[in-house]
Scaffold this active site. Sequence first.
Site, short mmCIF file in Angstrom:
data_model
loop_
_atom_site.label_atom_id
_atom_site.label_comp_id
_atom_site.label_asym_id
_atom_site.label_seq_id
_atom_site.Cartn_x
_atom_site.Cartn_y
_atom_site.Cartn_z
N TYR A 156 -1.37 -0.59 9.96
CA TYR A 156 -1.49 -1.22 8.62
C TYR A 156 -0.10 -1.09 7.91
CZ TYR A 156 -3.22 -2.24 4.03
OH TYR A 156 -3.35 -2.94 2.64
N SER A 175 0.89 -1.09 0.10
CA SER A 175 0.05 -0.05 -0.01
C SER A 175 0.86 1.34 -0.02
CB SER A 175 -0.78 0.03 1.07
OG SER A 175 -1.21 1.15 1.58
N SER A 176 0.21 2.25 -0.50
CA SER A 176 1.04 3.55 -0.60
C SER A 176 1.23 4.26 0.85
CB SER A 176 0.43 4.66 -1.40
OG SER A 176 -0.71 5.02 -1.10
N CYS A 177 0.46 3.51 1.77
CA CYS A 177 0.72 4.31 3.24
C CYS A 177 1.88 3.68 3.98
CB CYS A 177 -0.64 4.00 3.86
SG CYS A 177 -0.71 2.11 4.54
N LYS A 203 2.54 -4.03 6.55
CA LYS A 203 2.77 -3.96 5.23
C LYS A 203 4.26 -3.77 4.80
CE LYS A 203 -1.03 -5.12 3.11
NZ LYS A 203 -0.90 -6.47 2.36
N ASP A 241 -8.04 14.13 8.22
CA ASP A 241 -7.64 14.47 7.01
C ASP A 241 -6.65 13.18 6.46
OD1 ASP A 241 -8.84 16.60 5.85
OD2 ASP A 241 -7.39 17.99 6.45
N HIS A 267 -13.02 2.83 2.10
CA HIS A 267 -12.19 4.12 1.68
C HIS A 267 -13.04 5.14 1.16
CE1 HIS A 267 -8.69 0.94 2.08
NE2 HIS A 267 -8.21 2.16 2.66
P1 GDP Z 1 -6.22 7.37 3.33
O1 GDP Z 1 -6.13 7.75 1.74
O2 GDP Z 1 -5.25 6.24 3.89
O3 GDP Z 1 -6.41 8.53 4.15
O4 GDP Z 1 -7.83 6.50 3.11
P2 GDP Z 1 -9.47 7.14 3.08
O5 GDP Z 1 -9.55 6.73 1.80
O6 GDP Z 1 -9.93 6.55 4.01
O7 GDP Z 1 -9.42 8.70 3.25
C1 GDP Z 1 -8.71 9.63 2.12
C2 GDP Z 1 -9.16 10.84 2.18
O8 GDP Z 1 -10.72 11.02 2.00
C3 GDP Z 1 -8.96 11.39 3.82
O9 GDP Z 1 -8.53 12.98 3.74
C4 GDP Z 1 -10.49 11.36 4.40
O10 GDP Z 1 -10.51 12.19 5.49
C5 GDP Z 1 -11.29 11.92 2.94
N1 GDP Z 1 -12.78 11.31 3.19
C6 GDP Z 1 -13.86 12.25 3.17
N2 GDP Z 1 -14.80 11.66 3.23
C7 GDP Z 1 -14.59 10.34 3.82
C8 GDP Z 1 -15.43 9.23 3.92
O11 GDP Z 1 -16.62 9.30 3.92
N3 GDP Z 1 -14.89 8.14 4.28
C9 GDP Z 1 -13.19 7.87 4.41
N4 GDP Z 1 -12.72 6.69 4.47
N5 GDP Z 1 -12.73 9.07 4.01
C10 GDP Z 1 -13.20 10.08 3.68
#
Ligand code: GDP
Length: 324
Positions: A143, A114-116, A147, A276, A186
């Site tokens: 996570y 994963s990129s994280c 990974k 965020d 996500h």
């Molecule tokens: P990340 O890339 O590991 O941070 O994974 P996510 O896909 O969970 O979140 C990506 C970004 O989308 C973050 O900045 C979240 O705050 C934003 N985001 C906005 N709305 C949502 C939501 O309803 N669910 C999730 N998971 N993220 C959200």
Amino acid sequence: MTGASTYDLTGKRVFVAGHRGMVGSAVVRRLASENCTVLVADRRELDLTKEEPTLRWLEANRPEVVVHAAAKVGGIAANNNFPVDFLCDNLALELNVIRASHTVGVQRLLFLGSSCIYPKHARQPIAESELLTGPLEPTNEWYAIAKIAGLKMCQAFRRQYGDDFISIMPTNLYGRGDNYHPDHSHVPAALIRRFHEAKIVNAPSVSVWGTGTPLREFLNVEDFADACVFLMKNYSNDLPINVGSGDEFSIADFAATVAEVVGYEGELVFDTSKPDGTPRKLLDSSRLRALGWRANTPLRSGLAAAYQDFQKGYGRHLEVRAAT
Ligand code: GDP
């Protein structure tokens, strides 16, 4: 070093661990057009978090290639809330699958990360060499640590035994077979579902987590599966390799695109009480591009296909909410 190397899949037995997940199922679909035999094991038949049964299954089925797509995954909230599951389940899955693959003499293993795994403040776009150069993003470090350990296992088996195990790091994925859980998904799946439900009840506004300013790169899972097969056939190196689309959006722009695709016309309200996460996560996929692969699904059409898939399974997604 490019890592270019040729491997012929013809007639090979390919085990896809985690074939029910979004990535594993896309890899199985993609492998259908290769001249190979795909092996899968249902969770009832094989629990990959258990060492002995995993080894016995691999001994009995003798794959030549393994795609390790079995993982406990989830969005920013799930990562925060279930640190034990994200760390321990993923470590167990990796250790069992990778070590048993070595024991039974698997010729090529693809470990999907994963990129994280990269530091929170990695230089952008993030090259593979950024690994372990700084602290991780705290919302998903459980996570990420698991990974990173999987990637290191692949490097260790390569170094100590010469095993041809490679690690592939996808950017943020979306598409068919995603997890639409309202809290644990996500951002693509979460917004598809939330906007769809808001459209049905004509809600005047709908919430989007965070400030809307973080930047994310999105890749359709069918493209990712295609990259996996490409790398299976064309890459061998101890460096992980990034797989991204190069398509970067702010969460605000991304949310507006999802709303358009779903046909939701109300207001998007940013809920800044929600995290965020990392400010920017754009992969440098130039090593992959130099090998000759690039993504070809534009975001809008990929999201439209994902939305169709969501609608087909809508009843099932509602049951997920009722059951958890
Ligand atoms: P990340 O890339 O590991 O941070 O994974 P996510 O896909 O969970 O979140 C990506 C970004 O989308 C973050 O900045 C979240 O705050 C934003 N985001 C906005 N709305 C949502 C939501 O309803 N669910 C999730 N998971 N993220 C959200």
